[in-house]
Design a protein around this motif. Structure first.
Motif, PDB file in Angstrom:
ATOM      1  N   UNK A  73       0.819  -1.210   0.000  1.00 32.78           N
ATOM      2  CA  UNK A  73       0.000   0.000   0.000  1.00 32.78           C
ATOM      3  C   UNK A  73       0.859   1.270   0.000  1.00 32.78           C
ATOM      4  N   UNK A  74       0.427   2.250  -0.784  1.00 27.38           N
ATOM      5  CA  UNK A  74       1.067   3.552  -0.961  1.00 27.38           C
ATOM      6  C   UNK A  74       2.238   3.506  -1.953  1.00 27.38           C
ATOM      7  N   UNK A  75       2.566   2.330  -2.478  1.00 24.93           N
ATOM      8  CA  UNK A  75       3.627   2.258  -3.482  1.00 24.93           C
ATOM      9  C   UNK A  75       3.170   2.977  -4.744  1.00 24.93           C
ATOM     10  N   UNK A  76       4.071   3.756  -5.327  1.00 27.17           N
ATOM     11  CA  UNK A  76       3.774   4.447  -6.578  1.00 27.17           C
ATOM     12  C   UNK A  76       3.671   3.436  -7.710  1.00 27.17           C
ATOM     13  N   UNK A  77       2.774   3.698  -8.671  1.00 28.06           N
ATOM     14  CA  UNK A  77       2.569   2.770  -9.775  1.00 28.06           C
ATOM     15  C   UNK A  77       2.230   3.529 -11.056  1.00 28.06           C
ATOM     16  N   UNK A  78       2.438   2.849 -12.172  1.00 28.17           N
ATOM     17  CA  UNK A  78       1.985   3.315 -13.473  1.00 28.17           C
ATOM     18  C   UNK A  78       1.251   2.165 -14.146  1.00 28.17           C
ATOM     19  N   UNK A  79       0.092   2.445 -14.695  1.00 28.26           N
ATOM     20  CA  UNK A  79      -0.610   1.471 -15.526  1.00 28.26           C
ATOM     21  C   UNK A  79      -0.332   1.840 -16.972  1.00 28.26           C
ATOM     22  N   UNK A  80       0.133   0.854 -17.736  1.00 23.54           N
ATOM     23  CA  UNK A  80       0.541   1.114 -19.110  1.00 23.54           C
ATOM     24  C   UNK A  80      -0.225   0.223 -20.071  1.00 23.54           C
ATOM     25  N   UNK A  81      -0.528   0.767 -21.232  1.00 22.08           N
ATOM     26  CA  UNK A  81      -1.060   0.013 -22.356  1.00 22.08           C
ATOM     27  C   UNK A  81       0.063  -0.059 -23.375  1.00 22.08           C
ATOM     28  N   UNK A  82       0.727  -1.219 -23.455  1.00 23.37           N
ATOM     29  CA  UNK A  82       1.951  -1.269 -24.235  1.00 23.37           C
ATOM     30  C   UNK A  82       2.963  -0.324 -23.619  1.00 23.37           C
ATOM     31  N   UNK A  83       3.450   0.636 -24.400  1.00 19.73           N
ATOM     32  CA  UNK A  83       4.407   1.621 -23.904  1.00 19.73           C
ATOM     33  C   UNK A  83       3.744   2.933 -23.495  1.00 19.73           C
ATOM     34  N   UNK A  84       2.427   3.033 -23.621  1.00 16.71           N
ATOM     35  CA  UNK A  84       1.705   4.257 -23.285  1.00 16.71           C
ATOM     36  C   UNK A  84       1.207   4.210 -21.848  1.00 16.71           C
ATOM     37  N   UNK A  85       1.572   5.205 -21.051  1.00 17.92           N
ATOM     38  CA  UNK A  85       1.074   5.315 -19.680  1.00 17.92           C
ATOM     39  C   UNK A  85      -0.369   5.803 -19.728  1.00 17.92           C
ATOM     40  N   UNK A  86      -1.276   5.068 -19.080  1.00 14.12           N
ATOM     41  CA  UNK A  86      -2.688   5.448 -19.084  1.00 14.12           C
ATOM     42  C   UNK A  86      -3.181   5.887 -17.711  1.00 14.12           C
ATOM     43  N   UNK A  87      -2.400   5.650 -16.658  1.00 15.53           N
ATOM     44  CA  UNK A  87      -2.768   6.131 -15.314  1.00 15.53           C
ATOM     45  C   UNK A  87      -1.530   6.086 -14.431  1.00 15.53           C
ATOM     46  N   UNK A  88      -1.351   7.152 -13.647  1.00 10.79           N
ATOM     47  CA  UNK A  88      -0.258   7.227 -12.677  1.00 10.79           C
ATOM     48  C   UNK A  88      -0.864   7.471 -11.300  1.00 10.79           C
ATOM     49  N   UNK A  89      -0.482   6.664 -10.321  1.00 10.80           N
ATOM     50  CA  UNK A  89      -1.042   6.841  -8.992  1.00 10.80           C
ATOM     51  C   UNK A  89      -0.331   6.000  -7.961  1.00 10.80           C
ATOM     52  N   UNK A  90      -1.109   5.453  -7.033  1.00 13.58           N
ATOM     53  CA  UNK A  90      -0.531   4.633  -5.958  1.00 13.58           C
ATOM     54  C   UNK A  90      -1.451   3.445  -5.661  1.00 13.58           C
TER      55      UNK A  90
END
Length: 361
Positions: free
Chosen positions: A57-74
């Motif tokens: 919990x609270x770890x930073x993350x990026x959700x990617x579609x291929x090489x495109x970042x679609x959401x940045x959060x935790x």
């Protein structure tokens, strides 16, 4: 931008502490311009000894579609369910707005502040560093009370200045409005004979419950050392498209004058119009396919032309929100939430909307 591509480009990947995780049993990644703190959720089966220590919990993350970042959060929550023959792991969280929604603005005395001051006093101290303001003028002040959440303070300041705030996929907080001059990214088609159809389903909802035939603002302003207070400030706006007599009266205890009352009445009327029509389209994949911006991920703020013979529609609509859905052996689909074009924040859009001015707040 990834090429419009093969199956590998369509996989949703979670990046946490430099490591990539994919092949989800199911996933859901939301993004909406009005709803704060876009949510995401992924589930997979995983051996009990294979959960990295960095996934917490609270770890930073990026959700990617291929090489495109679609959401940045935790990461907000980690759920592990163990049963005979299976071990399921579910990760869920929200984008950068989450901390603003959850936490109080670090303001300890009641005060009147501008939008820029709200950003400096309530937003930056909570760790939001990438900020872009796309508005020409943001001089209206709002009153912030101790204990108010940072998002409520920011939202109140945006409302007073006729703009709004959201987080871009790369984690940038943007304060601005829509770009109704942008060319539609694609034409979505639903024909009775099936020729050229690229929509799996389309639902059109018309709802009068939140519509008003007229909005009246009654206001007053307080006196200052240099000017007397104003009383009996009034302005009325009407919407002839609303059936029947459906009035609404709004009382503004701190209204600067007739011009401010007019702006508030117009905004309230347009907000009610925005709620009156919602189109929900389901399409294959997570990228725009066709002309224009083909290959780009679906992103709120895009404009879409929609042609539907069953619904009798041929017009351009504004993409207010989108949700990526899918998982292993399921195939990805995207749910698009479309609204009437030119209705959300029309006052700001007239000045150019997104991109009019890009200042660091």
């Amino acid at each position: 931008m990834a090429s419009p591509a093969d199956a590998a480009d369509e996989r949703i990947t979670l990046r946490v502490a430099g490591r990539e995780h994919r092949d989800w049993t199911s996933y859901r990644i939301e993004s909406h311009l009005i709803t704060p703190a876009d949510a995401w959720r992924v589930t997979l089966g995983i051996p009990a000894d294979r959960i990295p220590a960095t996934v917490r919990p609270w770890a930073a993350m990026e959700a990617c579609l291929g090489q495109d970042v679609v959401l940045t959060g935790r990461i907000d929550r980690i759920e592990r369910e163990v049963a005979k023959g299976q071990h399921a792991l579910t990760l869920s969280g929200r984008d950068g707005a989450a901390v603003l929604v959850d936490c109080s603005a670090p303001i300890f005395t009641r005060r009147k502040v501008t939008l820029t001051e709200v950003v400096d006093l309530a937003v930056r101290p909570l760790g939001v560093s990438k900020i872009r303001v796309d508005v020409v003028s943001a001089r209206e002040k709002v009153e912030i009370e101790p204990g108010m959440t940072a998002w409520d303070a920011l939202g109140q300041a945006c409302e007073a200045n006729g703009c709004w705030a959201w987080f871009e996929p790369d984690g940038t907080l943007v304060v601005g409005g829509p770009d109704y001059a942008a060319v539609p990214v694609v034409t979505l088609v639903m024909r009775l004979d099936g020729q050229g159809n690229n929509v799996l389903s389309l639902a059109v909802t018309e709802d009068v419950s939140g519509r008003y035939s007229e909005v009246t603002v009654l206001g007053q302003s307080h006196g200052t050392e240099t000017a007397d207070g104003q009383h009996n400030i009034q302005h009325r706006e009407t919407d002839p498209d609303v059936p029947g007599y459906r009035p609404r009266i709004l009382v503004a205890g701190d209204c600067d004058g007739a011009a401010e009352a007019k702006r508030r009445a117009q905004k309230a009327l347009m907000d009610s119009r925005l709620e009156g029509l919602t189109l929900t389209a389901l399409v294959r994949g997570h990228r725009v396919t066709g002309q224009g911006e083909s290959g780009k991920p679906w992103t709120p703020g895009q404009r879409v032309r929609l042609v539907s013979e069953p619904h009798g529609l041929d017009a351009t609509y504004f993409l207010m929100g989108r949700t990526f859905l899918g998982g292993r052996d399921k195939g990805g689909v995207t749910e698009l939430t479309l609204k009437e074009d030119g209705v959300w924040l029309p006052e700001l859009a007239k000045t150019g909307g997104k991109g009019t001015r890009k200042n660091k707040a």
